[in-house]
Design an enzyme around this catalytic site. Sequence first.
Site, PDB file in Angstrom:
ATOM      1  N   GLY A  57      -0.319   5.157 -28.632  1.00 21.93           N
ATOM      2  CA  GLY A  57      -1.020   5.178 -29.913  1.00 21.93           C
ATOM      3  C   GLY A  57      -0.353   6.143 -30.873  1.00 21.93           C
ATOM      4  O   GLY A  57      -0.266   5.899 -32.082  1.00 21.93           O
ATOM      5  N   LYS A  74       1.073  10.158 -17.947  1.00 20.74           N
ATOM      6  CA  LYS A  74       2.161   9.182 -17.799  1.00 20.74           C
ATOM      7  C   LYS A  74       2.841   9.339 -16.441  1.00 20.74           C
ATOM      8  O   LYS A  74       3.145   8.363 -15.770  1.00 20.74           O
ATOM      9  CB  LYS A  74       3.215   9.356 -18.907  1.00 20.74           C
ATOM     10  CG  LYS A  74       2.652   9.083 -20.282  1.00 20.74           C
ATOM     11  CD  LYS A  74       3.731   9.129 -21.340  1.00 20.74           C
ATOM     12  CE  LYS A  74       3.104   9.392 -22.698  1.00 20.74           C
ATOM     13  NZ  LYS A  74       1.887   8.626 -23.003  1.00 20.74           N
ATOM     14  N   LYS A  87      -8.988  14.151 -23.181  1.00 15.11           N
ATOM     15  CA  LYS A  87      -8.198  13.132 -23.900  1.00 15.11           C
ATOM     16  C   LYS A  87      -8.167  13.452 -25.396  1.00 15.11           C
ATOM     17  O   LYS A  87      -9.207  13.402 -26.074  1.00 15.11           O
ATOM     18  CB  LYS A  87      -8.848  11.775 -23.642  1.00 15.11           C
ATOM     19  CG  LYS A  87      -8.372  10.650 -24.501  1.00 15.11           C
ATOM     20  CD  LYS A  87      -7.106  10.042 -23.980  1.00 15.11           C
ATOM     21  CE  LYS A  87      -6.556   9.051 -24.996  1.00 15.11           C
ATOM     22  NZ  LYS A  87      -5.117   8.919 -24.895  1.00 15.11           N
TER      23      LYS A  87
HETATM   24  P1  ADP Z   1       1.245   8.531 -26.348  1.00 18.42           P
HETATM   25  O1  ADP Z   1       0.443   8.199 -27.545  1.00 18.42           O
HETATM   26  O2  ADP Z   1       2.545   7.783 -26.299  1.00 18.42           O
HETATM   27  O3  ADP Z   1       0.468   8.454 -25.067  1.00 18.42           O
HETATM   28  P2  ADP Z   1       1.195  11.412 -25.989  1.00 18.42           P
HETATM   29  O4  ADP Z   1       1.206  12.370 -27.131  1.00 18.42           O
HETATM   30  O5  ADP Z   1      -0.079  11.234 -25.254  1.00 18.42           O
HETATM   31  O6  ADP Z   1       1.750  10.032 -26.575  1.00 18.42           O
HETATM   32  O7  ADP Z   1       2.319  11.822 -24.933  1.00 18.42           O
HETATM   33  C1  ADP Z   1       3.698  11.931 -25.286  1.00 18.42           C
HETATM   34  C2  ADP Z   1       4.034  13.341 -25.702  1.00 18.42           C
HETATM   35  O8  ADP Z   1       3.958  14.219 -24.592  1.00 18.42           O
HETATM   36  C3  ADP Z   1       5.436  13.571 -26.203  1.00 18.42           C
HETATM   37  O9  ADP Z   1       5.602  13.117 -27.516  1.00 18.42           O
HETATM   38  C4  ADP Z   1       5.573  15.098 -26.070  1.00 18.42           C
HETATM   39  O10 ADP Z   1       5.158  15.732 -27.258  1.00 18.42           O
HETATM   40  C5  ADP Z   1       4.552  15.455 -24.979  1.00 18.42           C
HETATM   41  N1  ADP Z   1       5.077  16.070 -23.757  1.00 18.42           N
HETATM   42  C6  ADP Z   1       4.355  16.917 -22.989  1.00 18.42           C
HETATM   43  N2  ADP Z   1       5.052  17.315 -21.915  1.00 18.42           N
HETATM   44  C7  ADP Z   1       6.267  16.695 -21.992  1.00 18.42           C
HETATM   45  C8  ADP Z   1       7.436  16.694 -21.153  1.00 18.42           C
HETATM   46  N3  ADP Z   1       7.485  17.422 -20.038  1.00 18.42           N
HETATM   47  N4  ADP Z   1       8.503  15.939 -21.526  1.00 18.42           N
HETATM   48  C9  ADP Z   1       8.448  15.213 -22.665  1.00 18.42           C
HETATM   49  N5  ADP Z   1       7.379  15.170 -23.485  1.00 18.42           N
HETATM   50  C10 ADP Z   1       6.285  15.899 -23.171  1.00 18.42           C
HETATM   51 MG    MG Z   2      -1.269   9.617 -24.567  1.00 23.27          MG
END
Ligand code: ADP
Ligand code: MG
Length: 318
Positions: free
Chosen positions: A14, A279, A132
């Site tokens: 998102g 993830k 979340k």
């Molecule tokens: P999405 O909407 O794709 O789920 P999120 O913001 O929930 O996006 O998760 C992706 C983000 O996680 C990345 O953009 C980065 O800012 C963050 N992040 C946290 N830990 C890490 C990590 N170890 N490596 C890369 N990104 C990370």
């Molecule tokens: Mg996310």
Amino acid sequence: MSADRPLAVVAVGGNSLIVDADHIAIPCQSDAAAETAHHLADMVESGWDVIVTHGNGPQVGFILRRVELGIHEVPPIPMNYATSNTQGSIGYMFQRALRNEFRRRGIDREVATLVSETLVDREDPAFAEPTKPIGPHLDEATARQRAAEQGWVVKEDAGRGWRRVVPSPRPQEILELGLIRQLIAADTIVIACGGGGIPVFKNDRGDLQGVEAVIDKDHASSLLARELNADLLVILTAVERVALHFNQPNQRWLDRLTLVEARRYHDEGHFLAGSMGPKIRAMIDFVEHTGNPGVITDPPHLMQALADDSGTRIVQDG
Ligand code: ADP
Ligand code: MG
């Protein structure tokens, strides 16, 4: 699966629909969805069967904020309805963009967006501990003010600012799974499990009832990919690769993670809760259960990542 094509579940973040704080308007999100759809169409064209799932963190937060601002004039929207709203609007953006891509390329495939419900446990401990992040990133003072005025729980989000956080119970069952199978068998590109699916539980009479929560789409996508025994789980997000020591001076990008490594780094706290954490968990669950690989990358690197030339690939040990 159908016509012996390999099957991939591709989860789109998102947050990846919002390029930056100046691009939150619907036309900007629509452009981002069209951009991603271009890469998804490349994948379909190269012979994959694709099921698209997507997150809704920012978008569901926007809807709930509109509710707060409009409360004196229009009725509130419960959180589960807000997720169903985003399944329609985000699904529509991808559906339209994919149709356009397929027409241009002469690909004769139907696209369907499915309103999907996900069963959760009403006793899930997540209801007592919101994790979340939803809505926009705010400065700390604004976040704390909303917490005081609107009863929000707020947290810092991966170094990007403060956000409202809401309960995110684990998905237990995708209720429209049978229908998803039928659509794949009919050669349809399915968009499902948007926002992790609309959270519902079975009440004492056995009836489905909606609940105030937002499921993490990473966990729901992993469950879907496991149920379908998909050949690949792809999670498209805002970063090309997963990092160790994320945002630290000694940050290191990863090409590959075995299950053992993924678990170890996860336990060491390299993957933040509410963003990269779910993830990696989702990937561990999928790779462990199916033996098939998973990939985390951003939409522009999708095709390179499929060729094992970009992204972070999560694989079995040995
Ligand atoms: P999405 O909407 O794709 O789920 P999120 O913001 O929930 O996006 O998760 C992706 C983000 O996680 C990345 O953009 C980065 O800012 C963050 N992040 C946290 N830990 C890490 C990590 N170890 N490596 C890369 N990104 C990370
Ligand atoms: Mg996310």
